[in-house]
Design an enzyme around this catalytic site. Structure first.
Site, PDB file in Angstrom:
ATOM      1  NE  ARG A 159      -3.380   2.502   2.847  1.00 35.98           N
ATOM      2  CZ  ARG A 159      -3.785   2.826   3.752  1.00 35.98           C
ATOM      3  NH1 ARG A 159      -4.436   2.044   4.659  1.00 35.98           N
ATOM      4  NH2 ARG A 159      -4.544   4.147   3.980  1.00 35.98           N
ATOM      5  CG  HIS A 160       0.828   4.221  -3.004  1.00 36.01           C
ATOM      6  ND1 HIS A 160       2.106   4.229  -3.430  1.00 36.01           N
ATOM      7  CD2 HIS A 160       0.066   3.980  -4.011  1.00 36.01           C
ATOM      8  CE1 HIS A 160       2.232   3.916  -4.487  1.00 36.01           C
ATOM      9  NE2 HIS A 160       0.917   3.735  -5.008  1.00 36.01           N
ATOM     10  CB  VAL A 161       0.652   3.330   4.085  1.00 38.42           C
ATOM     11  CG1 VAL A 161       1.399   1.960   4.226  1.00 38.42           C
ATOM     12  CG2 VAL A 161       0.054   3.853   5.394  1.00 38.42           C
TER      13      VAL A 161
END
Length: 401
Positions: A159-161
């Site tokens: 995930r983009h996190v």
């Protein structure tokens, strides 16, 4: 009267030994020599058994607790710095892996590979369908830790996190991996991707940015940089470091604090952070360090079928700004470049330790000419201003079949 010692019985016994005496003395010598190697082999055997016990104990902790205990992480960190070859040839068993992918750093390429690898090696690949929320409130972090912990192991979550410390919320700390690229190259790729998409078709970027007006879509990149448009100035160009710094509000402020915290997190929590400019070497390292996830990844990456699919992810209409604009952008991104240089040096050191001989590419934008102008950067915007939605790498086409 003097005694003749040469003719004494004792003297004759030393100089005129029988064959039995000689044979007995040789047996005594050989007996002592044979005892020495046996003593050393027992010591080596004990060392090997201790190492095997440590390896098995660590593997057991991974399987029972879903991750390594704190003491094993400390041992791994120490051995990683001093005996990296041990973990290269005897990689630890990691049943929880997180790839908190940085936007426009080859993440779509890697996720495509992971899809194929998950089917091949039967691990759970979970790709989040949330692309525009990298910073989380405390309760959102707690919920995400709980949800990730419920995924059947072994799994790889992507995930983009921004980085999260799972132990803060009583969770087992997973193994983190990531890839970054030259900061200016990443910025330019994102700038043109938002406007014109990639080779998959013009309609994709029109769907992705329906509210973008033509004057913004066709805004000259040099004008955007030199006239300090928000998209081309801080804090929006301070993008890579927060992914490694974490969720603290100061991680979004361009400065030394966020830079140093990002470096510390890389050293303590990331198994590998590679650079996109040397992607094949990154895949080779992942294959060695996480074989139950990445075994055979280079064969897939080099296959004609994958090459044909991977070429579609290239950004179109991308061009290089003027030297003046590049210099301005470089000085605004000086912390990003310091972090990139740190990651590149760490990655090259890791390759050197395992004896990986490969040709390292020169930087896309060499610092020599970018540092010619000592320019001042504008003051950052308010820290609480929401800026992620128009900077994230939109990968919705790839998340679900």
């Amino acid at each position: 009267m003097m005694k003749n010692f040469g003719s004494s019985p004792l003297h004759n016994s030393n100089n005129h030994q029988t064959p039995n005496h000689i044979r007995e003395r040789h047996h005594r010598k050989h007996g002592l020599l044979c005892a020495l190697p046996w003593r050393f082999s027992l010591r080596g055997y004990g060392f090997c058994m201790a190492a095997l016990f440590l390896f098995c104990f660590g593997s057991l902790c991974y399987q029972l607790n879903g991750g390594a205990s704190r003491i094993l992480l400390d041992i791994r960190q120490y051995l990683g710095k001093n005996f990296f070859f041990f973990f290269f040839f005897f990689p630890p068993i990691s049943s929880q892996v997180i790839y908190n992918r940085v936007g426009k750093c080859g993440s779509r390429t890697v996720v495509i590979l992971l899809r194929l690898l998950a089917e091949k090696h039967k691990f759970n690949l979970v790709s989040s369908d949330i692309h525009n929320k990298t910073r989380l409130m405390k309760q959102e972090q707690v919920d995400l830790v709980k949800n990730i912990s419920k995924i059947p192991q072994p799994f790889l979550y992507t995930r983009h996190v921004h980085f999260m410390n799972f132990t803060r919320y009583s969770g087992a700390q997973p193994v983190y991996i990531n890839i970054i690229r030259d900061p200016i190259s990443r910025f330019l790729s994102n700038y043109f991707f938002r406007r014109f998409g990639d080779w998959r078709g013009e309609q994709n970027h029109l769907i992705r940015t329906p509210g973008m007006k033509d004057d913004e879509r066709y805004l000259d990149i040099n004008v955007c940089i030199l006239e300090n448009y928000p998209e081309c100035s801080n804090p929006r160009v301070f993008y890579i470091i927060p992914y490694f710094c974490g969720q603290h509000p100061k991680c979004r402020e361009p400065g030394v604090w966020a830079l140093e915290r990002a470096k510390q997190n890389v050293l303590e929590n990331y198994l590998l952070v590679g650079i996109l400019e040397e992607l094949e070497d990154v895949l080779l390292m992942l294959e060695r360090l996480l074989p139950h996830y990445f075994s055979g990844v280079l064969d897939i990456y080099k296959s004609p079928e994958y090459r044909k699919m991977g070429n579609l992810t290239g950004t179109v209409r991308k061009h290089t700004p003027t030297l003046e604009a590049l210099q301005v952008l470089y000085h605004r991104m000086r912390y990003e470049y310091e972090f990139y240089d740190f990651i590149r040096d760490q990655f090259h050191l890791m390759k050197k330790k395992i004896g990986l001989r490969s040709t390292s590419r020169l930087p896309v934008y060499p610092p020599d000419f970018l540092r010619e102008l000592a320019l001042r950067t504008p003051e950052p915007l308010d820290e609480d201003e929401e800026l992620d939605s128009d900077l994230e790498d939109a990968n919705s086409w790839l998340v679900h079949p």
